[in-house]
Design a protein around this motif. Structure first.
Motif, PDB file in Angstrom:
ATOM      1  N   MET A   1       6.482 -48.553  49.247  1.00 60.24           N
ATOM      2  CA  MET A   1       6.753 -49.312  50.451  1.00 60.24           C
ATOM      3  C   MET A   1       5.418 -49.653  51.136  1.00 60.24           C
ATOM      4  SD  MET A   1       8.945 -48.226  53.858  1.00 60.24           S
ATOM      5  CE  MET A   1      10.554 -48.399  53.135  1.00 60.24           C
ATOM      6  N   LEU A   2       5.309 -50.860  51.632  1.00 65.29           N
ATOM      7  CA  LEU A   2       4.101 -51.290  52.332  1.00 65.29           C
ATOM      8  C   LEU A   2       4.011 -50.634  53.708  1.00 65.29           C
ATOM      9  CD1 LEU A   2       4.317 -55.133  51.620  1.00 65.29           C
ATOM     10  CD2 LEU A   2       2.840 -53.464  50.489  1.00 65.29           C
ATOM     11  N   TYR A   3       2.788 -50.337  54.146  1.00 63.12           N
ATOM     12  CA  TYR A   3       2.603 -49.757  55.476  1.00 63.12           C
ATOM     13  C   TYR A   3       3.176 -50.674  56.547  1.00 63.12           C
ATOM     14  CZ  TYR A   3      -0.627 -46.344  53.432  1.00 63.12           C
ATOM     15  OH  TYR A   3      -1.191 -45.339  52.702  1.00 63.12           O
ATOM     16  N   SER A   4       3.050 -51.972  56.362  1.00 63.57           N
ATOM     17  CA  SER A   4       3.547 -52.929  57.357  1.00 63.57           C
ATOM     18  C   SER A   4       5.068 -52.888  57.482  1.00 63.57           C
ATOM     19  CB  SER A   4       3.095 -54.347  57.014  1.00 63.57           C
ATOM     20  OG  SER A   4       3.561 -54.722  55.734  1.00 63.57           O
ATOM     21  N   ASP A   5       5.760 -52.368  56.483  1.00 67.16           N
ATOM     22  CA  ASP A   5       7.224 -52.264  56.516  1.00 67.16           C
ATOM     23  C   ASP A   5       7.719 -50.899  56.987  1.00 67.16           C
ATOM     24  OD1 ASP A   5       7.420 -54.847  55.517  1.00 67.16           O
ATOM     25  OD2 ASP A   5       7.528 -54.164  53.426  1.00 67.16           O
ATOM     26  N   MET A   6       6.811 -49.947  57.174  1.00 70.58           N
ATOM     27  CA  MET A   6       7.204 -48.579  57.531  1.00 70.58           C
ATOM     28  C   MET A   6       7.477 -48.439  59.031  1.00 70.58           C
ATOM     29  SD  MET A   6       4.737 -46.091  55.341  1.00 70.58           S
ATOM     30  CE  MET A   6       4.796 -46.010  53.577  1.00 70.58           C
ATOM     31  N   THR A   7       8.410 -47.548  59.336  1.00 72.56           N
ATOM     32  CA  THR A   7       8.678 -47.192  60.725  1.00 72.56           C
ATOM     33  C   THR A   7       7.578 -46.237  61.198  1.00 72.56           C
ATOM     34  OG1 THR A   7       9.956 -45.233  60.144  1.00 72.56           O
ATOM     35  CG2 THR A   7      11.175 -47.328  60.303  1.00 72.56           C
ATOM     36  N   PRO A   8       7.448 -46.061  62.516  1.00 78.86           N
ATOM     37  CA  PRO A   8       6.451 -45.101  63.002  1.00 78.86           C
ATOM     38  C   PRO A   8       6.595 -43.711  62.395  1.00 78.86           C
ATOM     39  CG  PRO A   8       7.163 -46.480  64.811  1.00 78.86           C
ATOM     40  CD  PRO A   8       8.042 -46.815  63.620  1.00 78.86           C
ATOM     41  N   SER A   9       7.820 -43.225  62.220  1.00 83.94           N
ATOM     42  CA  SER A   9       7.983 -41.883  61.646  1.00 83.94           C
ATOM     43  C   SER A   9       7.558 -41.855  60.179  1.00 83.94           C
ATOM     44  CB  SER A   9       9.414 -41.369  61.810  1.00 83.94           C
ATOM     45  OG  SER A   9      10.321 -42.179  61.111  1.00 83.94           O
ATOM     46  N   HIS A  10       7.832 -42.927  59.439  1.00 77.24           N
ATOM     47  CA  HIS A  10       7.361 -43.001  58.051  1.00 77.24           C
ATOM     48  C   HIS A  10       5.837 -43.021  58.002  1.00 77.24           C
ATOM     49  CE1 HIS A  10      11.460 -44.583  56.822  1.00 77.24           C
ATOM     50  NE2 HIS A  10      11.220 -43.630  55.937  1.00 77.24           N
ATOM     51  N   LEU A  11       5.212 -43.783  58.904  1.00 76.72           N
ATOM     52  CA  LEU A  11       3.757 -43.841  58.945  1.00 76.72           C
ATOM     53  C   LEU A  11       3.162 -42.470  59.260  1.00 76.72           C
ATOM     54  CD1 LEU A  11       3.271 -47.237  60.794  1.00 76.72           C
ATOM     55  CD2 LEU A  11       2.540 -46.707  58.449  1.00 76.72           C
ATOM     56  N   GLU A  12       3.765 -41.755  60.201  1.00 79.95           N
ATOM     57  CA  GLU A  12       3.272 -40.419  60.553  1.00 79.95           C
ATOM     58  C   GLU A  12       3.393 -39.462  59.374  1.00 79.95           C
ATOM     59  OE1 GLU A  12       5.460 -39.482  64.095  1.00 79.95           O
ATOM     60  OE2 GLU A  12       4.203 -40.807  65.316  1.00 79.95           O
ATOM     61  N   ASN A  13       4.508 -39.537  58.649  1.00 76.39           N
ATOM     62  CA  ASN A  13       4.684 -38.694  57.460  1.00 76.39           C
ATOM     63  C   ASN A  13       3.658 -39.046  56.388  1.00 76.39           C
ATOM     64  OD1 ASN A  13       6.809 -37.218  58.512  1.00 76.39           O
ATOM     65  ND2 ASN A  13       8.370 -38.592  57.674  1.00 76.39           N
ATOM     66  N   GLU A  14       3.427 -40.339  56.193  1.00 73.37           N
ATOM     67  CA  GLU A  14       2.440 -40.789  55.220  1.00 73.37           C
ATOM     68  C   GLU A  14       1.043 -40.296  55.606  1.00 73.37           C
ATOM     69  OE1 GLU A  14       0.894 -43.085  51.905  1.00 73.37           O
ATOM     70  OE2 GLU A  14       2.860 -42.251  52.377  1.00 73.37           O
ATOM     71  N   MET A  15       0.716 -40.381  56.884  1.00 66.48           N
ATOM     72  CA  MET A  15      -0.590 -39.924  57.361  1.00 66.48           C
ATOM     73  C   MET A  15      -0.767 -38.430  57.136  1.00 66.48           C
ATOM     74  SD  MET A  15      -0.855 -42.188  60.835  1.00 66.48           S
ATOM     75  CE  MET A  15      -2.149 -41.170  61.516  1.00 66.48           C
ATOM     76  N   LYS A  16       0.291 -37.667  57.372  1.00 66.70           N
ATOM     77  CA  LYS A  16       0.237 -36.222  57.154  1.00 66.70           C
ATOM     78  C   LYS A  16      -0.034 -35.912  55.676  1.00 66.70           C
ATOM     79  CE  LYS A  16       3.207 -34.353  59.963  1.00 66.70           C
ATOM     80  NZ  LYS A  16       4.434 -33.788  60.519  1.00 66.70           N
ATOM     81  N   GLN A  17       0.673 -36.612  54.808  1.00 72.04           N
ATOM     82  CA  GLN A  17       0.497 -36.408  53.363  1.00 72.04           C
ATOM     83  C   GLN A  17      -0.918 -36.810  52.932  1.00 72.04           C
ATOM     84  OE1 GLN A  17       3.199 -38.720  50.967  1.00 72.04           O
ATOM     85  NE2 GLN A  17       2.776 -37.519  49.141  1.00 72.04           N
ATOM     86  N   LEU A  18      -1.403 -37.935  53.427  1.00 72.15           N
ATOM     87  CA  LEU A  18      -2.757 -38.389  53.069  1.00 72.15           C
ATOM     88  C   LEU A  18      -3.817 -37.424  53.579  1.00 72.15           C
ATOM     89  CD1 LEU A  18      -2.270 -42.185  53.757  1.00 72.15           C
ATOM     90  CD2 LEU A  18      -2.791 -41.144  51.528  1.00 72.15           C
ATOM     91  N   GLN A  19      -3.582 -36.863  54.758  1.00 72.20           N
ATOM     92  CA  GLN A  19      -4.535 -35.903  55.309  1.00 72.20           C
ATOM     93  C   GLN A  19      -4.589 -34.641  54.442  1.00 72.20           C
ATOM     94  OE1 GLN A  19      -3.830 -34.752  59.408  1.00 72.20           O
ATOM     95  NE2 GLN A  19      -6.024 -34.824  59.775  1.00 72.20           N
ATOM     96  N   GLN A  20      -3.432 -34.186  53.997  1.00 70.61           N
ATOM     97  CA  GLN A  20      -3.392 -33.014  53.128  1.00 70.61           C
ATOM     98  C   GLN A  20      -4.089 -33.296  51.797  1.00 70.61           C
ATOM     99  OE1 GLN A  20       0.819 -32.304  52.942  1.00 70.61           O
ATOM    100  NE2 GLN A  20       0.856 -31.121  54.850  1.00 70.61           N
ATOM    101  N   GLN A  21      -3.821 -34.461  51.218  1.00 80.10           N
ATOM    102  CA  GLN A  21      -4.467 -34.826  49.960  1.00 80.10           C
ATOM    103  C   GLN A  21      -5.976 -34.979  50.157  1.00 80.10           C
ATOM    104  OE1 GLN A  21      -2.389 -38.405  48.909  1.00 80.10           O
ATOM    105  NE2 GLN A  21      -0.612 -37.314  48.104  1.00 80.10           N
ATOM    106  N   GLY A  22      -6.366 -35.560  51.280  1.00 78.02           N
ATOM    107  CA  GLY A  22      -7.785 -35.710  51.586  1.00 78.02           C
ATOM    108  C   GLY A  22      -8.474 -34.369  51.754  1.00 78.02           C
ATOM    109  N   GLN A  23      -7.807 -33.435  52.413  1.00 76.49           N
ATOM    110  CA  GLN A  23      -8.380 -32.109  52.610  1.00 76.49           C
ATOM    111  C   GLN A  23      -8.549 -31.393  51.276  1.00 76.49           C
ATOM    112  OE1 GLN A  23      -9.496 -30.646  55.626  1.00 76.49           O
ATOM    113  NE2 GLN A  23     -10.429 -29.327  54.086  1.00 76.49           N
ATOM    114  N   ARG A  24      -7.559 -31.535  50.415  1.00 79.96           N
ATOM    115  CA  ARG A  24      -7.632 -30.926  49.083  1.00 79.96           C
ATOM    116  C   ARG A  24      -8.817 -31.513  48.309  1.00 79.96           C
ATOM    117  NH1 ARG A  24      -2.444 -30.793  48.400  1.00 79.96           N
ATOM    118  NH2 ARG A  24      -2.276 -32.895  47.585  1.00 79.96           N
ATOM    119  N   ALA A  25      -8.961 -32.844  48.355  1.00 76.95           N
ATOM    120  CA  ALA A  25     -10.078 -33.505  47.664  1.00 76.95           C
ATOM    121  C   ALA A  25     -11.410 -33.062  48.254  1.00 76.95           C
ATOM    122  CB  ALA A  25      -9.930 -35.019  47.753  1.00 76.95           C
ATOM    123  N   TYR A  26     -11.476 -32.927  49.563  1.00 71.42           N
ATOM    124  CA  TYR A  26     -12.698 -32.470  50.234  1.00 71.42           C
ATOM    125  C   TYR A  26     -13.063 -31.061  49.783  1.00 71.42           C
ATOM    126  CZ  TYR A  26     -16.016 -31.474  53.972  1.00 71.42           C
ATOM    127  OH  TYR A  26     -17.141 -31.132  54.679  1.00 71.42           O
TER     128      TYR A  26
END
Length: 102
Positions: free
Chosen positions: A1-26
């Protein structure tokens, strides 16, 4: 799903997941994966905050995740174009990467 099509709650969940993946990569010193995840995080955040951000053309902002500044000369959607202070190169960044400074 495109970010432009996501609801605020979907975006927040996506951001949380990306932050976790980013922390793991870091933690693993996988810098390219870290940068990709953080860039996606800033894109998602930009969609989340776009209606509440009031950037000004001609104003200089600090760039998050960088020791640099950007003077904005164009805005389109969630992207800001401008001149990077360190090398005078024109670049585009997600609006969430811009921070006011004193």
């Amino acid at each position: 799903m495109l970010y432009s099509d996501m609801t605020p709650s979907h975006l927040e969940n996506e951001m949380k997941q990306l932050q976790q993946q980013g922390q793991r990569a870091y933690d693993e010193a996988n810098w390219s994966e870290y940068e990709i995840n953080m860039h996606k995080w800033y894109l998602a955040k930009s969609y989340l905050i776009q209606d509440n951000v009031h950037l000004k053309i001609g104003r200089t902002y600090s760039l998050a995740e960088a020791h640099d500044r950007l003077t904005v000369n164009k805005l389109k959607g969630i992207m800001a174009w401008g001149i990077r202070e360190s090398d005078a190169e024109e670049i585009a960044v997600p609006i969430a990467m811009l921070e006011e400074y004193d």
